[in-house]
Design a protein around this motif. Structure first.
Motif, PDB file in Angstrom:
ATOM      1  N   ASN A  12      42.841  33.848  42.473  1.00 32.00           N
ATOM      2  CA  ASN A  12      42.160  32.572  42.725  1.00 32.00           C
ATOM      3  C   ASN A  12      42.003  32.307  44.226  1.00 32.00           C
ATOM      4  O   ASN A  12      42.369  31.247  44.734  1.00 32.00           O
ATOM      5  CB  ASN A  12      42.902  31.422  42.049  1.00 32.00           C
ATOM      6  N   GLU A  14      39.040  32.366  45.926  1.00 35.39           N
ATOM      7  CA  GLU A  14      37.620  32.183  46.238  1.00 35.39           C
ATOM      8  C   GLU A  14      37.384  31.456  47.560  1.00 35.39           C
ATOM      9  O   GLU A  14      36.550  31.873  48.365  1.00 35.39           O
ATOM     10  CB  GLU A  14      36.942  31.401  45.100  1.00 35.39           C
ATOM     11  N   LYS A  15      38.129  30.390  47.814  1.00 37.50           N
ATOM     12  CA  LYS A  15      37.839  29.577  49.000  1.00 37.50           C
ATOM     13  C   LYS A  15      38.235  30.242  50.307  1.00 37.50           C
ATOM     14  O   LYS A  15      37.819  29.804  51.389  1.00 37.50           O
ATOM     15  CB  LYS A  15      38.515  28.211  48.895  1.00 37.50           C
ATOM     16  N   ASN A  39      42.238  42.284  41.981  1.00 36.24           N
ATOM     17  CA  ASN A  39      42.093  40.923  41.485  1.00 36.24           C
ATOM     18  C   ASN A  39      43.046  40.703  40.311  1.00 36.24           C
ATOM     19  O   ASN A  39      42.855  41.262  39.228  1.00 36.24           O
ATOM     20  CB  ASN A  39      40.636  40.707  41.061  1.00 36.24           C
ATOM     21  N   SER A  42      42.205  36.416  38.296  1.00 38.29           N
ATOM     22  CA  SER A  42      41.665  35.153  38.824  1.00 38.29           C
ATOM     23  C   SER A  42      40.789  34.459  37.785  1.00 38.29           C
ATOM     24  O   SER A  42      40.076  35.092  37.003  1.00 38.29           O
ATOM     25  CB  SER A  42      40.837  35.416  40.081  1.00 38.29           C
ATOM     26  N   THR A  43      40.820  33.119  37.810  1.00 35.45           N
ATOM     27  CA  THR A  43      40.024  32.321  36.874  1.00 35.45           C
ATOM     28  C   THR A  43      38.964  31.499  37.587  1.00 35.45           C
ATOM     29  O   THR A  43      38.238  30.745  36.949  1.00 35.45           O
ATOM     30  CB  THR A  43      40.938  31.380  36.059  1.00 35.45           C
ATOM     31  N   ASP A  44      38.874  31.615  38.913  1.00 33.52           N
ATOM     32  CA  ASP A  44      37.831  30.914  39.663  1.00 33.52           C
ATOM     33  C   ASP A  44      36.675  31.888  39.943  1.00 33.52           C
ATOM     34  O   ASP A  44      36.482  32.839  39.209  1.00 33.52           O
ATOM     35  CB  ASP A  44      38.396  30.309  40.954  1.00 33.52           C
ATOM     36  N   GLY A  45      35.937  31.675  41.000  1.00 33.54           N
ATOM     37  CA  GLY A  45      34.810  32.538  41.304  1.00 33.54           C
ATOM     38  C   GLY A  45      35.149  33.730  42.173  1.00 33.54           C
ATOM     39  O   GLY A  45      34.251  34.307  42.813  1.00 33.54           O
ATOM     40  N   THR A  46      36.412  34.124  42.201  1.00 32.81           N
ATOM     41  CA  THR A  46      36.866  35.221  43.065  1.00 32.81           C
ATOM     42  C   THR A  46      36.073  36.507  42.841  1.00 32.81           C
ATOM     43  O   THR A  46      35.602  37.139  43.798  1.00 32.81           O
ATOM     44  CB  THR A  46      38.374  35.484  42.850  1.00 32.81           C
ATOM     45  N   ASN A  48      33.099  37.229  41.534  1.00 33.67           N
ATOM     46  CA  ASN A  48      31.700  37.193  41.985  1.00 33.67           C
ATOM     47  C   ASN A  48      31.613  37.253  43.510  1.00 33.67           C
ATOM     48  O   ASN A  48      30.773  37.957  44.080  1.00 33.67           O
ATOM     49  CB  ASN A  48      31.006  35.929  41.477  1.00 33.67           C
ATOM     50  N   LYS A  49      32.500  36.507  44.173  1.00 30.78           N
ATOM     51  CA  LYS A  49      32.508  36.493  45.633  1.00 30.78           C
ATOM     52  C   LYS A  49      32.887  37.879  46.182  1.00 30.78           C
ATOM     53  O   LYS A  49      32.301  38.347  47.169  1.00 30.78           O
ATOM     54  CB  LYS A  49      33.485  35.442  46.128  1.00 30.78           C
ATOM     55  N   GLU A  52      29.919  40.221  46.038  1.00 30.25           N
ATOM     56  CA  GLU A  52      28.970  39.949  47.122  1.00 30.25           C
ATOM     57  C   GLU A  52      29.427  40.620  48.410  1.00 30.25           C
ATOM     58  O   GLU A  52      28.629  41.254  49.122  1.00 30.25           O
ATOM     59  CB  GLU A  52      28.845  38.437  47.343  1.00 30.25           C
TER      60      GLU A  52
END
Length: 344
Positions: A12, A14-15, A39, A42-46, A48-49, A52
């Motif tokens: 988690n 992502e930020k 990873n 993780s349950t957030d947007g990790t 996908n980020k 990228e």
């Protein structure tokens, strides 16, 4: 073969990803760099980020490996081990997703590791927000090369903080990886002490190479003080006290007494005295420990520090007495790592 693999466990995160991987991208290292990320559910947007950033890093000629799983997180030790296993670098640069490396971190530590192939290489660091954990930061950044070894039993943890670690892969393999006990296990401290027990070395690059972020979600806050205490007690007894015939505990107060009670029975018998400066404690004359199971009441003298005999285990925190404790210790002309060890 890849020169250096940057090892990044993430859960988690992502930020933090943009700032962390931007600094990785901007390394001024001239060799071949690989980024190995694992990873840990993780349950957030990790994820996908990370995908990228994989494309961004590949455009900069980085090799990028992203592994992971989608089940419940298995802990930092597990994620670090998997990230190392899937990597190919001769050297490993450990990086936490919430921290940011300086542009010359890899190049500076790579050169040091080539000269110190059996050592964990650390560095100085700064905290963000500024002013966080000032006493800890000052302590870690100002240890002498000998104190990297002699102050390994303090409550601060490893004398080289884990987010700054860099080493040859053989160093990691010799220890056998990190403990995978999961949440609450100080995997970095366990690895660090095992590395030293196996004859490994320590070296710090005396430059600020990392922004070490301080925030409530940091993994370090999930580790219990009791777990860290037990590990420290195990190693200080095995590596120091078992080699002594007798010793003195500096501090007849709460921490000194807790240390005494945590010793094995054999090592309790080696305690010649507690020492202190508090007239009330000294006036008591003795500390009586009630061992209810065996109905035994061992008593240990309490004396003024000037009357005490080395070696000492010092259960006093540094920097909390306006320099008085440090002056008292210095007045005895003792050698740290021989005549005394800190356990504060």
């Amino acid at each position: 073969m890849t020169d250096v693999s940057i090892i990044i466990p993430v859960y988690n995160g992502e930020k933090w990803i943009d700032e962390c991987l931007r600094a990785v991208r901007d390394q001024n290292f001239s060799g071949h760099l690989e980024v190995s990320i694992f990873n840990d559910g993780s349950t957030d947007g990790t994820l996908n980020k990370l995908e990228e950033w994989k494309e961004v890093l590949k455009q900069k000629s980085f090799s990028v490996i992203i592994g992971g799983h989608s089940s419940s997180p298995r802990g930092v030790g597990y994620a670090k081990n998997r990230a190392v296993e899937q990597s190919n670098g001769a050297y490993l640069c450990f990086q936490d997703i919430d921290d940011v490396m300086s542009p010359d971190r890899v190049s500076r530590q790579y050169q040091a590791a080539k000269s110190e192939p059996k050592s964990i290489i650390g560095s100085r660091f700064h905290r963000e927000p500024e002013g966080s954990t000032e006493r800890f930061t000052h302590w870690a950044n100002n240890l002498t090369s000998s104190q990297l070894y002699s102050q390994i039993y303090t409550s601060h943890g490893p004398t080289l903080i884990m987010p700054t670690w860099f080493c040859h892969r053989a160093v990691f393999n010799k220890v056998g990886g990190f403990n995978e006990g999961g949440k609450g296990v100080p995997e970095d401290l366990i690895f660090f002490l095992q590395h030293l027990e196996l004859g490994g070395g320590l070296y710090r690059v005396d430059a600020d190479l990392l922004m070490y972020r301080y925030h409530p979600g940091a993994t370090t806050f999930s580790i219990s003080e009791d777990s860290i205490w037990r590990i420290r007690m195990e190693y200080v007894q095995k590596q120091v006290i078992e080699k002594w015939e007798t010793f003195t505990i500096w501090n007849a107060g709460k921490q000194g007494r807790k240390f005494y009670r945590s010793l094995t029975t054999a090592n309790q018998k080696k305690v010649a005295a507690f020492c202190d400066v508090d007239p009330k404690k000294i006036k008591c004359g003795v500390y009586t420990y009630h061992e209810s199971k065996m109905n035994i009441k061992p008593t240990v003298p309490i004396v003024h520090f000037q009357s005490a005999k080395p070696p000492f285990i010092i259960c006093m925190k540094l920097g909390l007495t306006g320099g008085e404790f440090e002056k008292n210790l210095e007045s005895l002309n003792l050698k740290e790592g021989v005549d005394f060890f800190h356990f504060n």
